[in-house]
Design an enzyme around this catalytic site. Structure first.
Site, PDB file in Angstrom:
ATOM      1  N   ARG A 240      45.831 119.221 -18.574  1.00 53.71           N
ATOM      2  CA  ARG A 240      44.513 118.748 -19.116  1.00 53.71           C
ATOM      3  C   ARG A 240      44.400 117.023 -19.208  1.00 53.71           C
ATOM      4  O   ARG A 240      45.651 116.725 -19.707  1.00 53.71           O
ATOM      5  CB  ARG A 240      44.046 119.323 -20.611  1.00 53.71           C
ATOM      6  CG  ARG A 240      43.842 120.805 -20.538  1.00 53.71           C
ATOM      7  CD  ARG A 240      42.483 121.202 -19.593  1.00 53.71           C
ATOM      8  NE  ARG A 240      42.202 122.666 -19.721  1.00 53.71           N
ATOM      9  CZ  ARG A 240      42.656 123.361 -18.907  1.00 53.71           C
ATOM     10  NH1 ARG A 240      43.487 123.111 -17.769  1.00 53.71           N
ATOM     11  NH2 ARG A 240      42.229 124.541 -18.943  1.00 53.71           N
ATOM     12  N   GLU A 269      36.204 114.763 -16.581  1.00 51.08           N
ATOM     13  CA  GLU A 269      36.074 115.368 -15.183  1.00 51.08           C
ATOM     14  C   GLU A 269      34.805 116.158 -15.446  1.00 51.08           C
ATOM     15  O   GLU A 269      34.234 116.610 -16.392  1.00 51.08           O
ATOM     16  CB  GLU A 269      37.044 116.387 -14.481  1.00 51.08           C
ATOM     17  CG  GLU A 269      37.506 117.640 -15.764  1.00 51.08           C
ATOM     18  CD  GLU A 269      38.885 118.376 -15.263  1.00 51.08           C
ATOM     19  OE1 GLU A 269      38.603 119.487 -15.219  1.00 51.08           O
ATOM     20  OE2 GLU A 269      39.936 117.718 -15.198  1.00 51.08           O
ATOM     21  N   HIS A 287      41.135 119.414  -9.786  1.00 51.55           N
ATOM     22  CA  HIS A 287      41.290 120.517 -10.752  1.00 51.55           C
ATOM     23  C   HIS A 287      41.377 121.982  -9.854  1.00 51.55           C
ATOM     24  O   HIS A 287      40.731 122.978 -10.202  1.00 51.55           O
ATOM     25  CB  HIS A 287      40.300 120.661 -11.745  1.00 51.55           C
ATOM     26  CG  HIS A 287      40.872 121.299 -12.724  1.00 51.55           C
ATOM     27  ND1 HIS A 287      40.508 121.144 -14.216  1.00 51.55           N
ATOM     28  CD2 HIS A 287      41.677 122.577 -13.093  1.00 51.55           C
ATOM     29  CE1 HIS A 287      40.745 121.956 -15.136  1.00 51.55           C
ATOM     30  NE2 HIS A 287      41.787 122.530 -14.591  1.00 51.55           N
TER      31      HIS A 287
END
Length: 337
Positions: A240, A269, A287
């Site tokens: 993360r 993000e 991601h």
């Protein structure tokens, strides 16, 4: 005929898999990718008995305050920092996630991102596309070796252990740090040595972050931690974004105190820190660590199974495969008393 339960699907997913929900529920599905505003999530949940959501959809106390019918939320992802579990438990709402099915695919990607970072793959491609090859010298674009190097893994869960298994084929020495030490047999199986947090940073040639995000882990990798890495080291994050102080990372990369970083996740993000975008010694991906077709389909299938079971249907009725907050059931019983 009794009214069928209502389910909200927050993002467009694989229609053939999500279509299974229609066997049991009235389904309201979002047809285009949307960054739902908090009040829009609250409105969608207000008349829903269940929801299928992604990491893009933050759900906390405010979003479920008026959702008197809501009993279950199925998250498509192994991570769930988009969900306020204490708030959901207090409201008697069961949450689920999709572990296991993405372990090997994510480990594949983490190892690939580490290699691309160490060997300056994306920087080399940009250099080539920009027409610099005629300026080549014997010392152009030299990177760091993977074989025989020391791999540091921060977070030795399923994915961390998958990365350790891959490291064995490259003759890497594997060090790890975890909230708790693994059993000796598991360490032997993965040829991994437990070390302290500081030692992991000081000794790793390539450090990979695979630990879950929690508030106490916010900016765990700060300027002090980064200063422990050696100048030739690389840092890869597939966990993360909030684990890293991105400005401190940009400082270290820009000053040459760290060779390179590979980042698949970012604190804000989909917005990216512009300082990271400006650096050539950062490999940036959106991601996608779990992003193989087979794995993404398996994730959605598990989330659908979870939601069907959590709402009391199907072969696993009342026993969803991967619950996150089983205590929600106790709260739900009290709420219904």
């Amino acid at each position: 005929m009794a009214e069928r339960p209502r389910v909200w699907v927050s993002q467009p997913l694989f229609a053939d898999i999500v279509g299974r929900l229609g066997e049991h529920f009235e389904v309201s599905a979002t047809e285009t990718v949307v960054q739902h505003a908090p009040d829009a999530v609250a409105a969608a949940l207000r008349e829903a008995d269940g929801a299928l959501v992604t990491l893009n959809d933050a759900i906390g106390a405010a979003q479920v305050a008026g959702a008197g019918r809501l009993r279950a939320i199925a998250n498509v992802g192994v991570g769930y920092n988009n969900l306020d579990l204490p708030a959901l438990s207090a409201a008697g709402i069961l949450a689920t996630n999709t572990p296991d099915v993405l372990t090997e695919t994510t480990a594949d990607f983490g190892f690939a991102l580490m290699m691309a970072t160490a060997r300056r793959i994306t920087e080399a491609e940009r250099w080539l596309r920009e027409g610099h090859w005629r300026q080549w010298s014997f010392e152009s674009l030299l990177g760091g070796d993977i074989h025989g190097a020391t791999l540091g893994i921060l977070g030795m869960g399923r994915i961390g252990r998958g990365i350790a298994r891959r490291a064995s084929g490259f003759g890497m020495r594997v060090l790890y740090h975890n909230r708790s030490r693994l059993p000796e047999a598991v360490e032997r199986e993965h040829a991994a040595q437990y070390v302290g947090f500081e030692a992991l940073f000081e000794r790793a040639d390539h450090l990979v972050l695979v630990l879950p995000y929690a508030p106490e882990h916010h900016h765990l990798v700060d300027a002090v931690a980064l200063a422990r890495l050696r100048p030739h080291a690389t840092l890869t994050n597939i966990a993360r974004g909030g684990l890293i102080d991105e400005d401190a990372l940009a400082d270290a990369l820009g000053a040459g105190r760290l060779a390179a970083a590979g980042l698949d996740v970012f604190e804000g993000e989909p917005a990216i820190n512009p300082r990271l975008l400006a650096l050539r010694n950062v490999v940036l991906t959106p991601h996608i660590a779990s992003g193989s077709l087979a794995t993404r389909r398996a994730m959605v299938a598990l989330a659908v199974d979870n939601l069907i079971a959590a709402l009391g249907y199907g072969p696993d009725a009342g026993r969803p495969p991967s619950p996150l907050n089983a205590d929600a059931l106790t709260h739900a019983r009290k709420r219904g008393a």
